[in-house]
Design an enzyme around this catalytic site. Structure first.
Site, PDB file in Angstrom:
ATOM      1  N   THR A 113       3.549   8.588  15.540  1.00 50.16           N
ATOM      2  CA  THR A 113       2.499   8.095  16.427  1.00 50.16           C
ATOM      3  C   THR A 113       2.313   9.072  17.586  1.00 50.16           C
ATOM      4  OG1 THR A 113       4.144   6.688  17.496  1.00 50.16           O
ATOM      5  CG2 THR A 113       2.712   5.637  15.905  1.00 50.16           C
ATOM      6  N   PHE A 155       0.812   2.113  10.496  1.00 53.41           N
ATOM      7  CA  PHE A 155       0.167   1.114   9.643  1.00 53.41           C
ATOM      8  C   PHE A 155       0.653  -0.301   9.942  1.00 53.41           C
ATOM      9  CE2 PHE A 155       0.332   4.912   6.706  1.00 53.41           C
ATOM     10  CZ  PHE A 155      -0.968   5.284   6.978  1.00 53.41           C
ATOM     11  N   GLN A 178      10.596   7.592   5.874  1.00 54.72           N
ATOM     12  CA  GLN A 178       9.661   6.736   5.143  1.00 54.72           C
ATOM     13  C   GLN A 178       8.223   7.105   5.492  1.00 54.72           C
ATOM     14  OE1 GLN A 178      11.222   2.908   5.993  1.00 54.72           O
ATOM     15  NE2 GLN A 178      10.630   2.896   8.145  1.00 54.72           N
ATOM     16  N   HIS A 220       8.856   7.230   0.517  1.00 59.57           N
ATOM     17  CA  HIS A 220       7.552   6.631   0.209  1.00 59.57           C
ATOM     18  C   HIS A 220       6.532   7.684  -0.235  1.00 59.57           C
ATOM     19  CE1 HIS A 220       8.476   2.840   2.826  1.00 59.57           C
ATOM     20  NE2 HIS A 220       9.028   2.782   1.643  1.00 59.57           N
ATOM     21  N   CYS A 269      -1.874  15.117 -11.016  1.00 59.68           N
ATOM     22  CA  CYS A 269      -2.660  14.727 -12.182  1.00 59.68           C
ATOM     23  C   CYS A 269      -1.924  13.624 -12.934  1.00 59.68           C
ATOM     24  CB  CYS A 269      -2.873  15.932 -13.093  1.00 59.68           C
ATOM     25  SG  CYS A 269      -3.842  15.519 -14.550  1.00 59.68           S
ATOM     26  N   CYS A 278      -8.605  16.182 -11.743  1.00 56.82           N
ATOM     27  CA  CYS A 278      -7.761  17.378 -11.868  1.00 56.82           C
ATOM     28  C   CYS A 278      -8.608  18.630 -12.090  1.00 56.82           C
ATOM     29  CB  CYS A 278      -6.809  17.161 -13.038  1.00 56.82           C
ATOM     30  SG  CYS A 278      -5.809  18.596 -13.462  1.00 56.82           S
ATOM     31  N   CYS A 308      -7.601  19.702 -16.031  1.00 53.85           N
ATOM     32  CA  CYS A 308      -7.915  18.907 -17.230  1.00 53.85           C
ATOM     33  C   CYS A 308      -8.920  17.788 -16.973  1.00 53.85           C
ATOM     34  CB  CYS A 308      -6.637  18.334 -17.828  1.00 53.85           C
ATOM     35  SG  CYS A 308      -5.966  16.962 -16.873  1.00 53.85           S
ATOM     36  N   SER A 360      11.977   0.584  13.746  1.00 53.34           N
ATOM     37  CA  SER A 360      12.570  -0.665  14.220  1.00 53.34           C
ATOM     38  C   SER A 360      13.572  -1.194  13.193  1.00 53.34           C
ATOM     39  CB  SER A 360      11.479  -1.692  14.480  1.00 53.34           C
ATOM     40  OG  SER A 360      10.687  -1.842  13.319  1.00 53.34           O
ATOM     41  N   ASN A 392      14.509   4.985  19.970  1.00 58.26           N
ATOM     42  CA  ASN A 392      13.325   4.193  19.607  1.00 58.26           C
ATOM     43  C   ASN A 392      12.692   3.547  20.827  1.00 58.26           C
ATOM     44  OD1 ASN A 392      11.666   3.113  17.421  1.00 58.26           O
ATOM     45  ND2 ASN A 392      12.490   1.112  17.978  1.00 58.26           N
TER      46      ASN A 392
HETATM   47 ZN    ZN Z   1      -4.555  17.650 -15.148  1.00 54.54          ZN
END
Ligand code: ZN
Length: 249
Positions: free
Chosen positions: A30, A37, A105, A123, A131, A155, A158, A195, A219
């Site tokens: 931040t 989020f 994360q 995450h 792809c 992609c 492909c 947190s 924190n």
């Molecule tokens: Zn591809």
């Protein structure tokens, strides 16, 4: 103003440790301008957790790809931001051997952009897209998606659909074993900007606390594991706090 003695003591813990691991959450980003989020104005609050979960999940990606990408482009394609001072200091601390790894994360790629070499993401990474065709392995960066003329990006090799390298609801987290082992084997754990309420990281850190090794929290606001911390540093500016600690190293 933080008590200089506590900052010095934190630096002493870092100097005494051969294997310090840093765990970071949204709070560190931040300060670089990335919205949290789950924060007050974050989409989990404004749209509601249920709606976010219904759109940001694997089935929605597979079955309603266009809706998924409309949502994703609106809320998760972050404007290019630069690493904050806190990110840059952590990169310097890794370079100088004060920290061994970062487990995060966050999906914003800012630790990597700052220069940290050993970043374990649980995450995923929103700056990368892969792809979906088995065996293609093509990977592009977020600029390719930002500049792509259609909503659903394909992609360049492909033409199959590209998927963001972030963990969607319905998908297992990434690097589970590596993240757990890295945290549990560390000699000193420093948590920054979390947190400690979001799993699985909160669980890993909780398990580490059971070992009674040194544990530092930096924190803004209380965390779920304040009671277990050797040192808790309350701060509105992680960059300032880290810089002061860094000066004692
Ligand atoms: Zn591809």
């Amino acid at each position: 103003m933080q008590d200089e003695q506590i900052l010095q003591k934190t630096a002493d813990l870092l100097k005494g440790s051969q294997n310090t691991v840093v765990v970071t959450g949204a709070g560190i980003s931040t300060e670089a301008g990335i919205p949290d989020f789950r924060g007050e104005k974050g989409i989990y609050r404004t749209l509601g957790e249920e709606r976010v979960m219904s759109l940001l999940n694997l089935d929605a990606f597979k079955e309603k790809t266009k809706d998924f990408y409309e949502f994703y482009r609106n809320y998760f394609m972050m404007p290019k931001v630069k690493p904050s001072r806190a990110h840059r200091l952590l990169a310097e601390m890794e370079l100088k051997g004060h920290i061994r790894a970062i487990v995060t994360q966050n999906i914003d790629n800012l630790h990597q952009a700052a220069g940290n070499k050993r970043v374990i993401t649980v995450h995923g990474n929103a700056e990368q897209f892969s792809c979906t065709k088995i065996g293609c392995y093509t990977r592009v960066d977020a600029d390719y998606i930002r500049n792509y003329p259609e909503v659903v990006p394909r992609c360049p090799v492909c033409k199959n659909i590209l998927k963001p390298d972030v963990v969607l609801f319905g998908e297992p987290i990434q690097n589970y074993r590596l993240a757990t082992d890295t945290i549990l084997n560390s000699q000193l754990l420093v948590v920054i900007g979390s947190s400690l309420t979001v799993y699985p990281l909160a669980g890993f850190v909780g398990e580490y606390c059971g070992s009674r090794k040194n544990f530092v929290i930096i924190n803004k606001g209380p965390t779920a594991l304040d009671h277990a911390a050797t040192i808790k540093l309350e701060t509105n500016h992680t960059g300032d706090t880290l810089e002061k600690i860094f000066n004692y190293l």
